[in-house]
Write an enzyme that holds these catalytic residues in place. Structure first.
Site, mmCIF file in Angstrom:
data_model
loop_
_atom_site.group_PDB
_atom_site.id
_atom_site.type_symbol
_atom_site.label_atom_id
_atom_site.label_comp_id
_atom_site.label_asym_id
_atom_site.label_seq_id
_atom_site.Cartn_x
_atom_site.Cartn_y
_atom_site.Cartn_z
ATOM 1 N N PRO A 152 36.173 33.002 44.512
ATOM 2 C CG PRO A 152 38.110 31.384 45.406
ATOM 3 C CD PRO A 152 37.047 31.742 44.350
ATOM 4 C CG ASN A 153 40.613 36.589 45.859
ATOM 5 O OD1 ASN A 153 41.161 37.341 47.016
ATOM 6 N ND2 ASN A 153 41.084 34.669 45.279
ATOM 7 N NE ARG A 175 42.600 38.508 41.284
ATOM 8 C CZ ARG A 175 42.356 37.133 41.659
ATOM 9 N NH1 ARG A 175 41.561 37.287 40.849
ATOM 10 N NH2 ARG A 175 42.544 35.726 41.762
ATOM 11 C CE1 TYR A 177 42.202 36.695 36.809
ATOM 12 C CE2 TYR A 177 43.773 37.870 38.528
ATOM 13 C CZ TYR A 177 43.143 36.768 37.398
ATOM 14 O OH TYR A 177 43.466 35.722 38.099
ATOM 15 C CG ASN A 225 35.777 33.033 36.732
ATOM 16 O OD1 ASN A 225 36.489 32.068 36.901
ATOM 17 N ND2 ASN A 225 36.389 34.010 36.476
ATOM 18 C CB ALA A 251 41.858 29.707 43.338
ATOM 19 C CD GLU A 271 36.024 25.481 33.522
ATOM 20 O OE1 GLU A 271 35.943 24.838 33.396
ATOM 21 O OE2 GLU A 271 37.323 26.035 34.315
ATOM 22 C CG HIS A 279 39.147 29.992 33.550
ATOM 23 N ND1 HIS A 279 38.765 30.511 34.770
ATOM 24 C CD2 HIS A 279 38.257 28.588 33.485
ATOM 25 C CE1 HIS A 279 38.474 28.678 35.741
ATOM 26 N NE2 HIS A 279 38.207 28.038 34.404
ATOM 27 N NE ARG A 287 47.457 33.870 35.196
ATOM 28 C CZ ARG A 287 46.297 33.946 36.236
ATOM 29 N NH1 ARG A 287 45.099 34.185 35.926
ATOM 30 N NH2 ARG A 287 47.146 34.634 37.375
HETATM 31 C C1 DQA Z 1 40.432 32.600 36.622
HETATM 32 C C2 DQA Z 1 41.601 32.055 36.710
HETATM 33 C C3 DQA Z 1 41.989 31.501 38.362
HETATM 34 O O1 DQA Z 1 43.080 30.323 38.010
HETATM 35 C C4 DQA Z 1 42.670 32.493 39.817
HETATM 36 O O2 DQA Z 1 42.744 31.928 40.825
HETATM 37 C C5 DQA Z 1 41.057 33.136 39.143
HETATM 38 C C6 DQA Z 1 40.226 33.947 38.069
HETATM 39 C C7 DQA Z 1 40.155 34.121 35.858
HETATM 40 O O3 DQA Z 1 38.850 34.699 35.834
HETATM 41 O O4 DQA Z 1 40.472 33.782 34.949
HETATM 42 O O5 DQA Z 1 40.625 33.303 40.165
HETATM 43 O O6 DQA Z 1 39.321 31.970 36.991
#
Ligand code: DQA
Length: 147
Positions: free
Chosen positions: A11-12, A19, A24, A75, A78, A99, A101, A108
């Site tokens: 998500p996102n 964003r 990011y 990835n 959240a 995985e 990120h 964080r």
């Molecule tokens: C994320 C880190 C997560 O904590 C966050 O909720 C994201 C992006 C990252 O790519 O740094 O949406 O996975």
């Protein structure tokens, strides 16, 4: 036939580049997709690249990858921090799982420090920006050569 790597985004991540760019970065998910196509070509791999804001889509795609993929890069965004269901779907897979990120989740908020997915992941890449996806593909290529 080329080996297939599924690259799944949670998500996102569709808002990458727009964003919180201070966290990011400025590259969009489409930029990441294009970079991954080029990196995969270098390694003779095929990729399937997807993003969803819905947990069930990610679970369905992991189940699809269980049959179709030689490696999974994910990835979970959240959902990393909340989803036992995505962990369970990945645990049903026998292929390598990496995985990614974009940000360094350990630097964080404390709620980001734990990832359910890490329990299953063969490797975790965090804090390398979107380059993390390329590193993950490189690692997938190494693991697939060894297998
Ligand atoms: C994320 C880190 C997560 O904590 C966050 O909720 C994201 C992006 C990252 O790519 O740094 O949406 O996975």
């Amino acid at each position: 036939m080329a080996k297939v790597v599924y690259i799944l985004n949670g998500p996102n991540l569709n808002l990458l580049g727009k964003r919180e760019p201070e966290i990011y970065g400025h590259q969009t998910l489409d930029d990441v997709h294009q970079m991954c196509i080029a990196q995969a070509e270098n390694h003779g791999l095929d990729i399937v690249f997807r993003q969803s804001n819905a947990e069930h889509d990610l679970i369905d795609w992991v189940q699809e990858a269980r049959e179709a993929a030689h490696a999974i890069i994910i990835n979970p965004a959240a959902y990393s921090h909340t989803s036992i269901a995505i962990l369970d779907a990945l645990s049903a897979c026998t292929c390598p799982v990496i995985e990614v990120h974009v940000s360094n989740i350990h630097r964080r908020e404390t709620f980001r420090h734990h990832s359910y997915v890490s329990q299953k992941a063969d490797a975790v890449i965090a804090g390398c920006g979107v380059e993390g996806y390329l590193l993950a593909l490189q690692r997938a290529a190494t693991l697939l050569k060894e297998s």
